[in-house]
Design an enzyme around this catalytic site. Structure first.
Site, mmCIF file in Angstrom:
data_model
loop_
_atom_site.group_PDB
_atom_site.id
_atom_site.type_symbol
_atom_site.label_atom_id
_atom_site.label_comp_id
_atom_site.label_asym_id
_atom_site.label_seq_id
_atom_site.Cartn_x
_atom_site.Cartn_y
_atom_site.Cartn_z
ATOM 1 N N SER A 221 0.846 -1.126 -0.026
ATOM 2 C CA SER A 221 -0.008 0.171 0.038
ATOM 3 C C SER A 221 1.047 1.374 0.066
ATOM 4 O O SER A 221 1.512 1.545 -0.784
ATOM 5 C CB SER A 221 -0.974 0.050 1.256
ATOM 6 O OG SER A 221 -2.070 0.772 0.962
ATOM 7 N N ASP A 447 -9.201 -4.284 -5.636
ATOM 8 C CA ASP A 447 -8.659 -3.641 -4.377
ATOM 9 C C ASP A 447 -9.471 -2.196 -4.076
ATOM 10 O O ASP A 447 -9.359 -1.341 -5.133
ATOM 11 C CB ASP A 447 -7.309 -3.419 -4.516
ATOM 12 C CG ASP A 447 -6.564 -2.846 -3.349
ATOM 13 O OD1 ASP A 447 -7.291 -2.313 -2.380
ATOM 14 O OD2 ASP A 447 -5.211 -3.396 -3.240
ATOM 15 N N HIS A 475 -7.752 -5.894 -0.326
ATOM 16 C CA HIS A 475 -6.686 -4.981 -0.342
ATOM 17 C C HIS A 475 -5.121 -5.664 -0.100
ATOM 18 O O HIS A 475 -5.079 -6.326 0.949
ATOM 19 C CB HIS A 475 -6.573 -3.930 0.740
ATOM 20 C CG HIS A 475 -5.764 -2.856 0.626
ATOM 21 N ND1 HIS A 475 -5.119 -2.367 -0.511
ATOM 22 C CD2 HIS A 475 -4.712 -2.458 1.764
ATOM 23 C CE1 HIS A 475 -4.253 -1.412 -0.030
ATOM 24 N NE2 HIS A 475 -4.197 -1.527 1.346
#
Length: 505
Positions: A221, A447, A475
């Site tokens: 991320s 996602d 995610h």
């Protein structure tokens, strides 16, 4: 949450970057060994870390970094690390891991969730190192409030004003200015130096302190942004780098906000499609009809909030956070059903259980870390924001048009950073990282937090980018999706093997 800033965790690294300099200076030339660096950086790059036992079989250490890399002789800060040592006698070096945020603790991630972070084969062959970036966790931290009650008030404080009314904006401006001033008073000069370029320079120093000539790195991320910024500024030092749940560094803060709103709207639709086919679902009819019901619920809570047993107010903003948190992982969808069912019965407690997980708030009401404060501080330096209310209104209309259920509650997100003590030091910028070599970029088609289009964009920007697509929800994908993704990542980290083409897992 009451204040509509970029959401921590769900914007697990909202960012757009210029790759010039931290706070206006010049990033040093890449270096492969402590001996090659300029003399003024030598004490940092050549320092010896003292590792001590911690976390049931791991080792912990603290490194020292300059507060400002452009003034290395000045004030210093501390950076916390944890290491799980390789079990193979022929280890491949160190693998630094960042879990995202910005503001998430890499120390806690590795200490508490090693098997979730990396595969057993990687653990065997690498010293796996978690680190807390500057401003985060056990490193020299950003501090904005003195008590949990103050943070509760900032995040969940009630207001009787109508959303987007002059009174509503005035209350937001007051609360934002108060919080921003608290960050400045309690954090001091560090608040000007928690940007991602500074963190990338810290990471290069940490690479040298553990004796590695190249940085092997796994970023999730926001960690993908940190990795990309590192590769841009230190391309000659990049080893095997994997970026999972990628950010597009060329996106503006509004583009990030818009695409995440769309992403979570799509994830909500996927959840509802599953829910209405399941016994006990509180929604009925088609997915479109269920989405309308969710929108009506948020509007109702915006007008007439519920109260949790501890007195906190569950308005539309807190409810949105309660909805978004379980959308990160399809395994949590059943809990989201419990949240919706309870709210329908007038019970706010399950919703606040979701919110508290999201904000790292313990059962006793105390916050377990400074992730929210660090998230806001880093983003305010990484993102240029507009201070023009007319532009905010234009953006709000686009959010409502393209994400009609979630978008209206993601609007007006520039208020806090417009009150920040320091202006952003970075701007949107495509990253090519010329000379950095092969880099794997992983994107999940469903996602919600880091939409798939960002992974495609970053892989295309990077000179050595290779896209790994995973068709699914949730995610990030490595070590939590399927063997296709895991084999591609482990093959690269362990053997340097790059897929000839996107395996489309």
């Amino acid at each position: 949450m009451k204040m509509k800033v970029a959401l921590k965790g769900l914007i697990l690294a909202v960012a757009a970057v210029t790759l010039t300099a931290c706070s206006g200076g010049v990033v040093p030339e890449p270096t492969k060994s402590p001996e090659a660096i300029p003399a003024e950086y030598q004490p940092y790059y050549s320092q010896t870390l003292e590792w001590t036992d911690c976390h049931d079989g791991m080792q912990c250490a603290t490194a020292v970094a300059p507060l400002d890399w452009n003034e290395p002789a000045g004030e210093t800060i501390e950076l916390a690390l944890v290491r799980h040592s390789a079990t193979s006698s022929k280890k491949l070096g160190s693998l630094f891991v960042n879990p995202g945020g910005p503001g998430a603790s890499g120390v806690s991630f590795i200490a508490d969730s090693l098997d979730y972070a990396v595969s057993g084969a990687v653990q065997k062959n690498y010293d796996v190192i978690g680190f807390d970036p500057r401003g985060v966790g056990a490193s020299t931290p950003v501090v904005c409030v003195d008590s949990a009650a103050e943070m509760d008030e900032f995040l969940f404080g009630a207001t009787d004003t109508v959303r987007a009314s002059p009174e509503w904006f005035a209350e937001r401006e007051r609360a934002s200015a108060e919080f921003a001033q608290g960050c400045l008073e309690r954090t001091g000069d560090l608040l000007a130096h928690v940007d991602t370029v500074s963190a990338a320079h810290d990471l290069d120093m940490l690479r040298a302190t553990v004796g590695d000539r190249e940085l092997n790195y796994l970023g999730y991320s926001y960690g993908t942004l940190l990795g990309a910024v590192y590769a841009e500024n230190f391309p000659g030092n990049v080893g095997r780098m994997v970026l999972d749940g990628a950010l597009d560094p060329a996106s503006s803060s509004f583009e990030v906000n818009l695409n995440q709103s769309i992403g979570f709207e799509k994830a909500l639709r996927a959840y509802l499609a599953d829910c209405i086919e399941t016994e006990g679902c509180p929604f009925s009819g088609s997915v479109d009809e269920a989405m309308t019901q969710v929108g009506d619920l948020l509007a109702q809570l915006d007008e007439s909030p519920l109260y949790a047993s501890d007195g906190r107010v569950l308005g539309a903003d807190a409810m949105l956070t309660a909805i978004i948190a379980p959308l990160y992982n399809p395994d949590a969808w059943s809990f989201l059903t419990d949240v919706f069912s309870a709210v329908a019965d007038g019970d706010a407690q399950p919703a606040y259980s979701s919110v508290d997980w999201y904000y790292s708030r313990g059962d006793d009401g105390e916050y377990l870390d400074n992730s929210t404060e660090a998230f806001l501080a880093i983003n305010c330096l990484d993102y240029p924001v507009t201070k023009d209310p007319a532009q905010w209104e234009k953006e709000a209309q686009e959010l409502a048009r393209k994400a009609p259920v979630i978008g209206p509650y993601m609007a007006y997100g520039d208020e806090l950073c417009s009150q920040w003590a320091y202006p952003a030091v970075m701007t949107p910028h495509k990253i090519s990282a010329q000379g950095a070599g092969d880099i794997l970029v992983i994107g999940t088609t469903g996602d919600p937090a880091t939409p798939y289009r960002w992974a495609k964009a970053l892989a295309a920007q990077l000179e050595g980018g290779h896209l790994i697509s995973y068709t699914g929800e949730g995610h990030t994908a490595y070590n939590k999706s399927n063997s296709c993704v895991n084999d591609a990542v482990d093959g690269f980290l362990l053997r340097g093997k790059v897929p000839a083409q996107d395996p489309k897992c």
